[in-house]
Design a protein around this motif. Structure first.
Motif, PDB file in Angstrom:
ATOM      1  N   SER A  94       0.829  -1.204   0.000  1.00  0.00           N
ATOM      2  CA  SER A  94       0.000   0.000   0.000  1.00  0.00           C
ATOM      3  C   SER A  94       0.861   1.251   0.000  1.00  0.00           C
ATOM      4  N   ARG A  95       1.890   1.243   0.836  1.00  0.00           N
ATOM      5  CA  ARG A  95       2.784   2.401   0.952  1.00  0.00           C
ATOM      6  C   ARG A  95       3.674   2.559  -0.275  1.00  0.00           C
ATOM      7  N   THR A 102      -6.298  -0.374  -1.642  1.00  0.00           N
ATOM      8  CA  THR A 102      -5.393  -1.513  -1.670  1.00  0.00           C
ATOM      9  C   THR A 102      -6.143  -2.827  -1.852  1.00  0.00           C
ATOM     10  N   THR A 229      -2.703  -0.467   7.897  1.00  0.00           N
ATOM     11  CA  THR A 229      -2.898  -0.004   6.526  1.00  0.00           C
ATOM     12  C   THR A 229      -3.925   1.120   6.486  1.00  0.00           C
ATOM     13  N   TYR A 234      -4.812   4.275   3.745  1.00  0.00           N
ATOM     14  CA  TYR A 234      -5.184   3.505   2.563  1.00  0.00           C
ATOM     15  C   TYR A 234      -6.458   2.701   2.801  1.00  0.00           C
TER      16      TYR A 234
END
Length: 444
Positions: A94-95, A102, A229, A234
């Motif tokens: 995600s990052r 995501t 997350t 996200y």
């Protein structure tokens, strides 16, 4: 319950649920910057599915299953058998790829639970296929033609005492159980309970409990990574999933070949069965969406594609029950997101029958110019990018194709940039090129 909910239209309910989701209510954010990033990303998707022209750009949401795991050097099997590997990949992907929504980590099911149940509907990594491969569905005639009346009369009883024993090796003894109705009165409860005491049924129930225990431990281990997350800004690309009734009947019960023959041999039974599945599919989608505070309900469409059946058959056997599921989800404030596998070039006019802004469609091989022509301003569209180019193309080719797709399909709103299938494989350079090109060129 929100005040006035019962008096709202489906579209109004969707607006409320989408706004609640996009606000990040209930999420423990790392900081104000992460909160703002989450609200921005979720807001892009909210506005796209409701056909609003945002002041910025289209959302970029590449659907994926095992691809993120492979990108970080793990096998699909490792992710299915170690929730910490799966969770770490979720956070890092995600990052590092900076997607607007995501992938759904629980789509990578926990292998040990499947082992305990003797699950027979799929081959999965390390179980019938190589450790690096994605799921392979094993389609069989799990429901016999003579079972239609039982299924239609009581799908829950059929599921428990017929379908479970045929599809899970450890649950075969459940076929020996009498119907649950035997517990209705005290004199009848004793004989029914005695049946549960039979050693084979005891072993089957123990297998169910063990699979449940293992799965609970798995989600407890995975949960903090999901929370991290979200907390980093996200959102996930869906809150739950359900199916078109015809697909549910064909995929997991009758099998494609048998079901297609049923269209000629016993068409009325097919229609009764898909109608019986409508409320079950609505309930499945709504329940997951509410539990996860995410109104996006993913619906993969398998057997309605061009060439699979005629438009006449589609209009009789496939579309009416799917349309009822879509409208039922919307009536509960959920946003159906249909993942349209194959081509729907001859089906687009059917999709255009839906109320404005109450469903989204992610396309695979449909002509995106025609999809924009028929559905533009009526339903959010998305997808259309070939996954093969992510795997075999160059960075330059991916960027060019992304720009071309955006020029064709994005219009002035109501578009989500995605890939035409859920990826099990990808390359870092081309996937990042796709995401970056989407953000660069997908501006209004």
């Amino acid at each position: 319950m929100i005040e006035g909910w019962e008096n709202m239209s489906s579209s109004q309910k969707q607006e409320v649920f989408l706004a609640k989701w996009a606000s990040g209510e209930g999420i423990a954010f790392a900081d104000d910057e992460a909160r703002a990033a989450y609200q921005y990303r979720a807001g892009l998707i909210r506005d796209a599915v409701k056909l609003k022209k945002t002041p910025d750009r289209v959302p970029v949401v590449p659907l994926a299953v095992f691809a993120p795991i492979m990108l970080y050097g793990y096998s699909a099997k490792q992710a299915m058998y170690d929730p910490h590997i799966l969770g770490k990949v979720l956070v890092d992907y995600s990052r590092d790829y900076d997607v607007d929504a995501t992938f759904i980590a629980p789509m990578v099911m926990h292998g040990p639970a499947l082992d305990v149940l003797g699950y027979n509907l799929y081959k999965w990594p390390g179980h019938g296929i190589r450790d690096e491969q994605g799921y392979q569905f094993i389609e069989k005639e799990y429901m016999k033609s003579e079972d239609y009346d039982h299924f239609i009369a009581d799908p829950t009883d059929y599921w428990l005492r017929v379908w479970f024993p045929r599809t899970h090796s450890a649950l075969k003894p459940l076929a020996q159980m009498p119907p649950l109705y035997g517990t209705m009165e005290l004199p009848m409860a004793g004989p029914w309970l005695c049946t549960l005491g039979a050693p084979p049924i005891q072993e089957a129930l123990k297998a169910l409990l063990e699979a449940g225990r293992i799965s609970f431990e798995w989600i407890q281990a995975l949960g903090p990574y999901i929370g991290q997350t979200f907390g980093s800004g996200y959102p996930m690309c869906a809150g739950s999933a359900t199916k078109a009734p015809f697909d549910a009947l064909g995929d997991s019960f009758r099998g494609t070949t048998q079901l297609m023959m049923d269209l000629y041999r016993r068409p009325e039974k097919v229609l009764e069965a898909v109608e019986r599945l409508v409320p079950l599919m609505i309930s499945m989608g709504v329940g997951g969406a509410l539990a996860n505070n995410n109104p996006l309900v993913f619906i993969p469409l398998h057997k309605g594609a061009d060439g699979f059946m005629s438009n006449e058959q589609f209009n009789k056997f496939y579309w009416p029950s799917l349309k009822k599921v879509i409208l039922g989800l919307a009536a509960n404030g959920c946003m159906p997101v249909c993942f349209v596998e194959g081509g729907y070039n001859h089906r687009l006019e059917f999709l255009a029958e839906l109320p404005k802004g109450e469903c989204a469609f992610i396309f695979d091989r449909t002509d995106m110019a025609r999809a924009r022509e028929v559905l533009g301003g009526k339903s959010c569209i998305g997808g259309g990018f070939p996954v093969s180019l992510i795997i075999t193309g160059t960075v330059q080719e991916v960027e060019q194709e992304t720009r071309k797709l955006l020029d064709t399909a994005a219009g002035d709103g109501g578009y989500i940039l995605s890939i035409g299938c859920a990826m099990d494989e990808a390359r870092e350079d081309t996937l990042k090129a796709f995401i970056q090109a989407g953000k660069k060129y997908g501006r209004y």
